[in-house]
Design an enzyme around this catalytic site. Sequence first.
Site: not given
Ligand code: PGU
Length: 407
Positions: A136, A217, A253
């Site tokens: 990410w 995570d 999510k």
């Molecule tokens: N860790 C991972 C692996 C993630 O994919 C995401 C969110 C988070 C943590 C953080 O999510 P929180 O909203 O802070 O609980 N990833 C999504 C959402 C968009 C973003 O980049 O924040 C994504 O599309 O990759």
Amino acid sequence: MDSDSVFASVVRAPEDPILGVTVAYNKDTSPNKLNLGVGAYRTEEGKPLVLNVVRKAEQHLVNDKSQIKEYLPIVGLADFNKLSAKLIFGADSPAIQQNRVTTVQCLSGTGSLRVGAEFLAKHYHQRTIYIPTPTWGNHPKIFNLAGLSVKTYRYYDPATRGLNFQGLLEDLGAAPSGAIVLLHACAHNPTGVDPTLAQWEQIRQLMRSKGLLPFFDSAYQGFASGNLDADAQPVRTFVADGGECLAAQSYAKNMGLYGERVGALSIVCKTQDVASRVESQLKLVIRPMYSNPPIHGASIVATILKDSNMYNEWTVELKAMADRIISMRQQLYDALSAKGTPGDWSHIIKQIGMFTFTGLNSEQVAFMTKEYHIYMTSDGRISMAGLSSRTVPHLTDAIHAAVTRFG
Ligand code: PGU
């Protein structure tokens, strides 16, 4: 005049690689536009979803006159913290029973990672963290800003579109003793590729033998398999061996609480005494950052987790979201096969979780956005949750054209 501003020398920063996709999507006036960028669940109608059980919990909170809006403690809502630890580590977790887990409510997954990183930078002897390639996009930024030194370990093999397990073992095997290792608990983002349980066991043994510190995570518990316990299994095997670890949880999510920013950081320690000292220091990290966390989202989560009927209702709604994503994988795969699109697309049904790492390159992605108004991250990741039966043909046409044109 610009030059009159004390900020005249501020240069424009680029949009975020993930959230910026939504900014571009919002500006597009085409009726056929499709946002497969951000990992956010959409219904078959392409609409954001508020779970019924969340509406119910909110109604319950509104009707409950004892609900107040005072400041929470620095560590957040006590019930929420206890129930969150149980959700990820299991109701019968010995570590919880022995009171050697400290859990603090944080601002969703991101905030939990950041608080954990700040704590480690201040109090842990090894300031190097290994993150998978790819990962990410926010991970390296979070850990760098917290003052950790970020290194990578091999994870994904583009040739097989699967796990580079040998590379992973070699890189973690070569990491300095005590280094921190960021592990996606399930539904790896962006690849959709997870180790098998047998591979997890090998990773665990290697990490424990080298004293590497696991930092999980967990942003997608329940989204990989549709089952909360199955998705937490890797984390639980690391806790079952009696060793220490960190876990960042997000309810964005799995409860659809994206904008409520509700999550938790747990640190599993060797003893109750260490855990309570760790917690005292976590408070010193949180207090100057945002003082204490917001109350509403955590109250929703606690309401659902502590009521067995609501909990069961949640698991049904969660499973339905996971199943819809799985069915989108099948539909997209079938459509590409039926169209005879060049290439092997079986990874679409093999990968799990919210995303498919398509293998499309940035040129193909740019073409699909320009000609088909399909928005996705430039690394070729698509959010399967943004897709529906109605939009599968449009995406199929776009992929087919992109692959044929820039094969
Ligand atoms: N860790 C991972 C692996 C993630 O994919 C995401 C969110 C988070 C943590 C953080 O999510 P929180 O909203 O802070 O609980 N990833 C999504 C959402 C968009 C973003 O980049 O924040 C994504 O599309 O990759």
